[in-house]
Design an enzyme around this catalytic site. Structure first.
Site, PDB file in Angstrom:
ATOM      1  N   ASP A 253      96.685  38.001  47.556  1.00  0.00           N
ATOM      2  CA  ASP A 253      97.090  39.338  47.111  1.00  0.00           C
ATOM      3  C   ASP A 253      97.130  40.331  48.279  1.00  0.00           C
ATOM      4  OD1 ASP A 253      97.339  41.750  45.734  1.00  0.00           O
ATOM      5  OD2 ASP A 253      95.344  41.659  44.801  1.00  0.00           O
TER       6      ASP A 253
ATOM      7  N   HIS B  97      92.529  46.038  43.254  1.00  0.00           N
ATOM      8  CA  HIS B  97      92.932  45.147  44.347  1.00  0.00           C
ATOM      9  C   HIS B  97      92.039  45.314  45.578  1.00  0.00           C
ATOM     10  CE1 HIS B  97      96.708  43.982  42.352  1.00  0.00           C
ATOM     11  NE2 HIS B  97      96.709  45.226  41.891  1.00  0.00           N
TER      12      HIS B  97
END
Lengths: 555, 555
Positions: free
Chosen positions: B195, B368
């Site tokens: 990610d 995130h």
């Protein structure tokens, strides 16, 4: 009239509950003065619109009273509507040298230069009218030569800060005239209108000079060309790029029409100091080693036709981005522009450039005051009444709360809307009625000819396209002699939807037969039956709702 | 085939150079496994499009090989394309309990629940296929029950992190399984996909539990109703709101379809712990004092039809915003949504509510990993090869640089594009060819029937509208027997532009006469002459460029 019943009207025609198109009128007896005359860029739903300007019906109705437009600085949201409004309202325009320099370029393009009375002023100047006089006070902002405006009226001083920040170490050494704000405060300011843009931000906005330090730091490490994109109007930023270039013995080239214009105007007027031999033409950049070149360019907002966007898309005639180039985006994306900016950044990275932008380094500061600066201004000016301006409602509300926290009684603070008339007397501020105010859309050459109906149609067309149905009917008999033909655009890809269109035609044929059987001959009725049947059929089949345009031709 | 020549193909079909529509295929011999199956929301220029899904032509061509879709978590950009793709490719879907709970709701709406093989897994579970086996590893993210996926292949382990952050104090107590990542790292991970969303941010993403502290702080001061808007899928956030409500003895009501769905699913599956008697129906809120009420709602992105937007616009049937209400927007605007969010905030302020949002308080954290968390993951997993995923090019590029700074040789890092085939062997990673990949537009019931031509037309229509010209010509003689008639939509406000339209008709008449004089009878030629003349005329008069649709009817 008793002295204490005297009133001055504040009439905002733009800049409240919105960002942009700043224009405020101040009316006392037979005099109106206007501060700023800005445009705003269209919202997403204003499809096809180029720019939005304020509705000045009120000023036109009272044009004999209007004594002039007084400009605080040269940004589009403060001067951009001038070319449109001067065509209807030819009054003198007052501003500082750089502001008028930028205005001149604009008026020249619109063929209005010779017909406009431009009056150049300097900070501390006072323009005396019959009852009112207008004083210009130096302030800092992200464009040089910005001023606040104090209006001296028989009932007291009204201060409009314009866009401002407090920069103790500005590039041109011209610090905001805090002394004068303090003097006015001591004398007694009846009402203040102040910039609310950054009221949500705590602390202080950093000085413009901190960006210069970041540039020097980055320039010292760059091994190839350096390309810096920033707002064309930010002359101080451009000055700092040029100083960093000089320090590292790089030549400077300029790209982008507005950047070229500003650099020319600012150099001519003495706002930009460039050593001889530093500036070169963009066509000459390849005559120097890469590590001796800086290019200053437009496009910091990712505007699709700007010089930087063209470089990123390999469409710039003189500059081809290569591995080794360092691109600095010295700006923050204005809300709504993020995707454009990031598209350009992605393209630049793909071409192998190093890209430095705000997420990664301190290459930009705001031009607007944060909370502590606002508090400083309120504390110096100590206004009796306060009206926050330049902002959406959330900004105005929070600025009002800030003023109340600093000690102003709640009833002395007014959050207004464009078109509301605010009456200020020696002992009160209150709303008293409304006048016409609003958006005027500029689309191509048309000013005001696109209204809500046209925009509603554009939105409808943009979502599901259009379907035109043409039927030809014999005048005598009412019989269909040609059609129905269906032509669609923006609805479905026609080749893959032949069955759908055939079925739709069949539906139309059936409606027409029914109408014939019922001896319905009014076109309006036939058209609306066709429309209804098609709308339902298409929605059922596709869950889409195209505009349907039935056309009946009579022969 | 020699053992060291064995290869596994990584084939990204979405999620690279874009945010959203994550879908990656991993192919080894006769097996393909798919990780995630997401949608993305349309860009501004994709007018009228509902959602965008990946083009899975490659998977359809190889459908015998596809063994299943393995889901990392239940966000739309990871599961949203399932209903469309399962219709074409009916393979088993693996996911954790909450993820599948959310998927089930979706499939039920699309009538696909009974035909889909859903396979529920838990962290640490391993699904064994013929050559490959798939292991699920607990990770933290802004939705509960998120996992990373390790694919055990004959040439080594491939790790896909999914969306992740490292939260040492998660709400459910389920910390990421760092031990397992370390074990895999020790065993030897041949390739990692990770990610990249927050790679531009320094430091660490704050723990979800810090938001709970902010809630408690705010709740302790609230005197009226509290309304909290957040992402429906963020079950931990919802849990924290409920815990704060319990602490301050407030009842909780839920508004908004997706919020109601999630609260139902999450409660049923045990992901949400609510004390008895706390939850009340939204219709019952007026039966309690204002300071005993919390409303959890959708609309944190300002979505125009969401519950919060309806409350702000006085269109919500059960909740009317009043002075004294406190509204907390517990989310950050996704780029592009800022204007919607601020519109709602302005409306709420105008109604007298207090509004708390990210500019003002710490009521949101990201899901995130920031730079330090990414470094932790890289350091634990120590992959031989690295491929950044989930991001625009700028994110992928900077994530690649981060990996290189941590010691990975440049040639071991691949920045790929959707549709590129990346071959990994024991000693190399390289691109080898491309396959079809791209956007499939979903518009209403149509999947893929809107393409670039339709979108180009919609963009054209949105800017300057359309002008339809109808002329009826006698078949035999070629003479004009009716028209030209002109009907425009979205171009100008017709009543104010009658002269313009009359002049345009005259221009058309002249063209038709010329064609007649020259004995031109091909419709295409006549049409394009009409188009050209009108386009030039209208542009000269208005500087606008509407779509021009000439229609010739023959009778």
């Amino acid at each position: 009239m008793r002295r204490d019943k005297e009133k001055i009207k504040i009439i905002p025609l733009g800049g409240l509950n919105e960002i942009g198109k700043n224009l405020t009128a101040f009316e006392y007896k037979n005099e109106i003065i206007v501060i700023d005359c800005g445009l705003k860029f269209p919202d997403d739903e204003m499809l096809g619109i180029d720019v939005v300007i304020p509705d000045i019906s009120y000023l036109l109705k009272n044009q004999d009273k209007v004594k002039g437009i007084f400009l605080t600085h040269g940004h589009e949201d403060h001067i951009g509507a001038l070319p449109y409004i001067l065509k209807q309202l030819n009054v003198p325009v007052y501003g500082t040298k750089l502001t008028l320099g930028i205005v001149e370029t604009k008026l020249r393009e619109h063929g209005l230069l010779s017909s406009t009375k431009l009056r150049c002023v300097r900070p501390k100047d006072v323009v005396k009218l019959e009852n009112l006089s207008v004083e210009f006070i130096r302030i800092s902002h992200s464009i040089a030569d910005s001023v606040a405006i104090a209006i001296h009226t028989p009932i007291g001083i009204i201060l409009h800060t314009g866009d401002f920040k407090i920069d103790f170490t500005p590039i041109d050494g011209c610090v905001a005239d805090l002394t004068r704000f303090a003097e006015l405060g001591k004398k007694g300011v009846i009402a203040m209108l102040a910039d609310s843009t950054n009221v949500e931000r705590k602390g202080y906005t950093m000085s413009e000079s901190t960006v210069g330090e970041a540039f020097e730091n980055i320039f010292s490490q760059a091994k190839g060309r350096i390309i810096v994109a920033t707002f064309a109007s930010n002359v101080h930023r451009i000055q700092q790029i040029i100083m960093a270039a000089e320090k590292f013995e790089r030549k400077v080239a300029v790209s982008g029409r507005s950047m070229e214009n500003i650099v020319a105007v600012a150099t001519e007027l003495g706002y930009l100091n460039v050593k001889d031999g530093i500036l070169i033409g963009i066509e000459d950049i390849n005559r120097y080693p890469d590590d001796k070149i800086v290019i200053i360019t437009t496009g910091s907002q990712g505007e699709p036709m700007s010089a930087l966007s063209r470089m990123a898309a390999s469409e710039h005639k003189k500059v081809n981005i290569e591995k080794g180039d360092m691109v600095i985006i010295s700006a923050t994306p204005i809300p709504g522009n993020e995707k454009f900016v990031f598209k350009v950044i992605n393209q630049l990275f793909k071409k192998g450039a190093e890209v430095i932008y705000e997420s990664l380094a301190d290459v930009h500061v705001s031009g607007h005051a944060c909370q502590e600066e606002l508090k400083l201004m309120h504390t110096l000016v100590k206004p009796k009444f306060f009206m926050p301006v330049h902002g959406e409602y959330r900004h105005l509300k929070q600025h009002a709360e800030l003023a109340i926290k600093l000690g102003l009684p709640e009833e002395n603070v007014v959050i207004a809307n464009n078109g509301e008339v605010i009456e200020v007397s020696r002992d009160s501020i209150r709303k008293n009625g409304t006048i016409i105010a609003g958006h005027v859309f500029v689309d191509g050459l048309g000013v005001g000819d696109v209204g809500n109906i046209v925009l509603r149609d554009r939105r409808h067309l943009s979502q599901d396209g259009i379907l035109t149905v043409v039927v030809t009917i014999e005048k005598e008999t009412g019989k269909v002699v040609a059609g129905p033909d269906i032509i669609s655009r923006g609805f479905v890809y026609v080749r893959e939807s032949e069955d759908l269109i055939d079925e739709a035609k069949e539906k139309v044929r059936n409606v027409l037969k029914e109408c014939e059987a019922k001896h319905i001959k009014e076109w309006a009725t036939i058209k609306s039956s066709v429309k209804d049947v098609l709308r339902m059929f298409l929605y059922e089949k596709t869950k889409r709702n195209p505009m349907i345009l039935p056309i009946i031709v009579e022969v």
